[in-house]
Design a protein around this motif. Structure first.
Motif, short mmCIF file in Angstrom:
data_model
loop_
_atom_site.label_atom_id
_atom_site.label_comp_id
_atom_site.label_asym_id
_atom_site.label_seq_id
_atom_site.Cartn_x
_atom_site.Cartn_y
_atom_site.Cartn_z
N SER A 349 3.18 -1.38 -4.50
CA SER A 349 3.38 -0.66 -5.75
C SER A 349 4.19 0.60 -5.49
CB SER A 349 2.03 -0.28 -6.37
OG SER A 349 1.28 -1.44 -6.69
N PRO A 350 5.32 0.78 -6.15
CA PRO A 350 6.16 1.96 -5.93
C PRO A 350 5.38 3.26 -6.15
CG PRO A 350 7.29 0.34 -7.30
CD PRO A 350 5.87 -0.11 -7.18
N GLY A 351 5.53 4.18 -5.21
CA GLY A 351 4.89 5.48 -5.35
C GLY A 351 3.43 5.53 -4.94
N LYS A 352 2.86 4.39 -4.57
CA LYS A 352 1.46 4.34 -4.15
C LYS A 352 1.36 3.88 -2.70
CE LYS A 352 -0.57 3.08 -8.65
NZ LYS A 352 -1.39 2.06 -9.34
N GLU A 353 0.44 4.46 -1.96
CA GLU A 353 0.14 3.95 -0.63
C GLU A 353 -0.73 2.73 -0.81
OE1 GLU A 353 0.05 6.62 2.73
OE2 GLU A 353 -2.04 6.02 3.04
N THR A 354 -0.25 1.59 -0.34
CA THR A 354 -0.92 0.31 -0.57
C THR A 354 -1.64 -0.16 0.68
OG1 THR A 354 0.78 -0.31 -2.18
CG2 THR A 354 -0.57 -2.09 -1.28
N TYR A 355 -2.87 -0.63 0.49
CA TYR A 355 -3.66 -1.16 1.59
C TYR A 355 -3.86 -2.66 1.35
CZ TYR A 355 -4.50 3.67 2.78
OH TYR A 355 -4.33 4.99 3.14
N GLN A 356 -3.24 -3.48 2.20
CA GLN A 356 -3.28 -4.92 2.04
C GLN A 356 -4.19 -5.53 3.10
OE1 GLN A 356 -1.85 -7.24 -0.21
NE2 GLN A 356 -3.28 -8.52 0.95
N MET A 357 -5.22 -6.24 2.65
CA MET A 357 -6.13 -6.90 3.57
C MET A 357 -5.43 -8.09 4.23
SD MET A 357 -8.68 -5.02 3.38
CE MET A 357 -8.19 -3.55 2.50
N VAL A 358 -5.70 -8.29 5.53
CA VAL A 358 -5.03 -9.37 6.28
C VAL A 358 -6.00 -10.03 7.24
CG1 VAL A 358 -2.76 -8.25 6.13
CG2 VAL A 358 -4.24 -7.81 8.11
N GLN A 359 -5.60 -11.23 7.66
CA GLN A 359 -6.26 -11.92 8.76
C GLN A 359 -5.29 -12.00 9.93
OE1 GLN A 359 -7.42 -15.67 6.90
NE2 GLN A 359 -9.55 -15.02 6.86
N LEU A 360 -5.84 -12.12 11.13
CA LEU A 360 -5.02 -12.22 12.34
C LEU A 360 -5.21 -13.60 12.96
CD1 LEU A 360 -5.82 -8.76 13.94
CD2 LEU A 360 -3.61 -9.46 13.03
N GLU A 361 -4.10 -14.18 13.40
CA GLU A 361 -4.15 -15.46 14.09
C GLU A 361 -3.33 -15.34 15.38
OE1 GLU A 361 -2.14 -19.81 13.52
OE2 GLU A 361 -3.25 -19.02 11.78
#
Length: 409
Positions: A349-361
């Motif tokens: 999102s422009p102008g927002k610090e975004t935290y995206q959840m992820v998985q690791l493989e």
């Protein structure tokens, strides 16, 4: 109520620093046996040397290194045995040229010796004679007095979280009590007419309380103690009374729900009604978790977190953990980061610090980072995640194949 003004993450942290300048937890002395994961409240310096005497690091014979020069399998050096060193006792004899004394690993190095020859390179010819088949250099097989820690050397810094090896080092220099910061006290409040205890049967429109248990577990995991936890209905006076009580017995109060601007969202008004300076943050340019509230009443930090579990957990990690560390003058990097390759495009999102959840493989010798998508009300989103990517407000997103840093949960 103060006007809603969205601040960036960095601006929010600067305001936290300002409003909590000079506010720290009390200090206390504890036994080092109880000090694991506590935060040191003072710089510590060694008052003695470690080791306190030169000692052997191998099992073998203490000699003068010159006696072994030229020794080999085909041309050994012959030395006379003049004694042995018992563990925990002072060496009774002095090593002179042509002489050797048996010393076990950790035993005191006899006076006159400057090296140890390992027993594997020695043959016992009789009770008084050995053959040495390997040359050794001065200092070989020996740790000298003060080689590990020098007297006056700084061994711990204020603000360090104590690890097992730190506690071992304190024991090594004779420190058995250490001054640490008192554990922070966290009070967790979940608000909402729809919330019920997990053990209860739910009616249509009701939901089981998630955040009380999730946020309490996060507090405990971060080294805090729980001052209390409670579910409160959407009632101003009742919430005001609960928060007032929580402020009196805790360092940080965390309220989930009621942080937005709807008719029943009264968290900000409650905080402002209880004392100065009140709310100083209402709205952060972050996704998820924009309607975040941060305030201070007396010396207590009060947080209003979004009611959605994912948003609440993200904001807790970003800001509540930050203030808990600040109260203890914690000065180390807390985040554990793994680098990987992003497996898909991620929009921000422009102008927002975004935290995206992820998985690791793990594939071959590198990590593949897979974004997990879901709404902020889905607790499974956090349960399935190994960590998250932080996308700064000036980034449009992340492209597939791009290197990213994953902050582990």
């Amino acid at each position: 109520m103060k006007l809603l003004k969205v601040d960036s993450v960095e601006e929010t942290k600067r305001k936290i620093d300002h409003y909590f300048e000079g506010i720290y937890l009390e200090e206390e002395y504890i036994d080092i046996a109880e000090a694991l994961d506590r935060i040191a409240a003072e710089d510590l310096y060694a008052q003695l040397e470690v080791p306190e005497f030169s000692r052997a690091t191998v099992d073998g014979y203490a000699i003068t290194a010159k006696d072994s020069y030229g020794a080999s399998e085909s041309l050994p050096t012959f030395l006379q045995i003049i004694g042995k060193v018992e563990m925990g006792e002072t060496a009774a004899h002095k090593v002179t040229p042509g002489k050797a004394i048996y010393v076990p690993t950790g035993g005191m190095l006899p006076q006159g010796a400057d090296a140890m020859v390992m027993i594997e390179y020695v043959e016992s010819l009789d009770d008084e004679t050995i053959a040495v088949y390997k040359a050794v250099a001065p200092g070989e097989g020996v740790i000298q007095k003060g080689e590990d820690i020098q007297k006056g050397e700084q061994i711990l810094s204020k603000g360090r979280r104590l690890k097992p090896q730190d506690i071992g080092m304190l024991a090594a220099v004779g420190i058995y009590q250490i001054k640490v910061f008192r554990k922070p006290r966290v009070f967790v409040i979940s608000t909402g007419d729809e919330l019920v205890h997990p053990k209860e049967e739910i009616k249509p429109g009701q939901i089981r309380d998630i955040n009380t248990y999730t946020l309490s577990a996060m507090a405990l995991n971060g080294g805090a103690v729980l001052a209390g936890q409670v579910i409160v209905k959407d009632d101003f006076l009742r919430l005001q009374d609960i928060v007032k009580n929580a402020i009196a017995k805790s360092d940080v109060v965390v309220i989930s729900g009621g942080s937005s601007v709807g008719a029943k969202d009264v968290t900000a008004q409650v905080i402002d009604s209880l004392g100065e300076p009140g709310v100083f943050i209402h709205g952060v340019a972050v996704k998820p978790g924009k309607p975040t509230i941060i305030g201070r009443v007396d010396r207590t930090a009060v947080f209003g977190l979004p009611g959605h579990p994912v948003s609440a957990m993200v904001i807790y990690k970003v800001f509540v953990d930050y203030i808990l560390q600040k109260l203890q003058q914690f000065n180390e990097v807390q985040e554990i980061v793994i680098q990987g390759i992003c497996d898909a495009n991620i929009h921000a999102s422009p102008g927002k610090e975004t935290y995206q959840m992820v998985q690791l493989e793990k594939r071959d010798d590198k990590y593949i980072v897979k974004p997990i998508y879901g709404k902020s009300g889905a607790i499974s989103l956090m349960a399935e995640a190994h960590g998250y990517i932080k996308i700064h407000g000036n980034q449009e997103g992340i492209h597939k194949g791009e290197k990213v840093e994953v902050i582990l949960l």
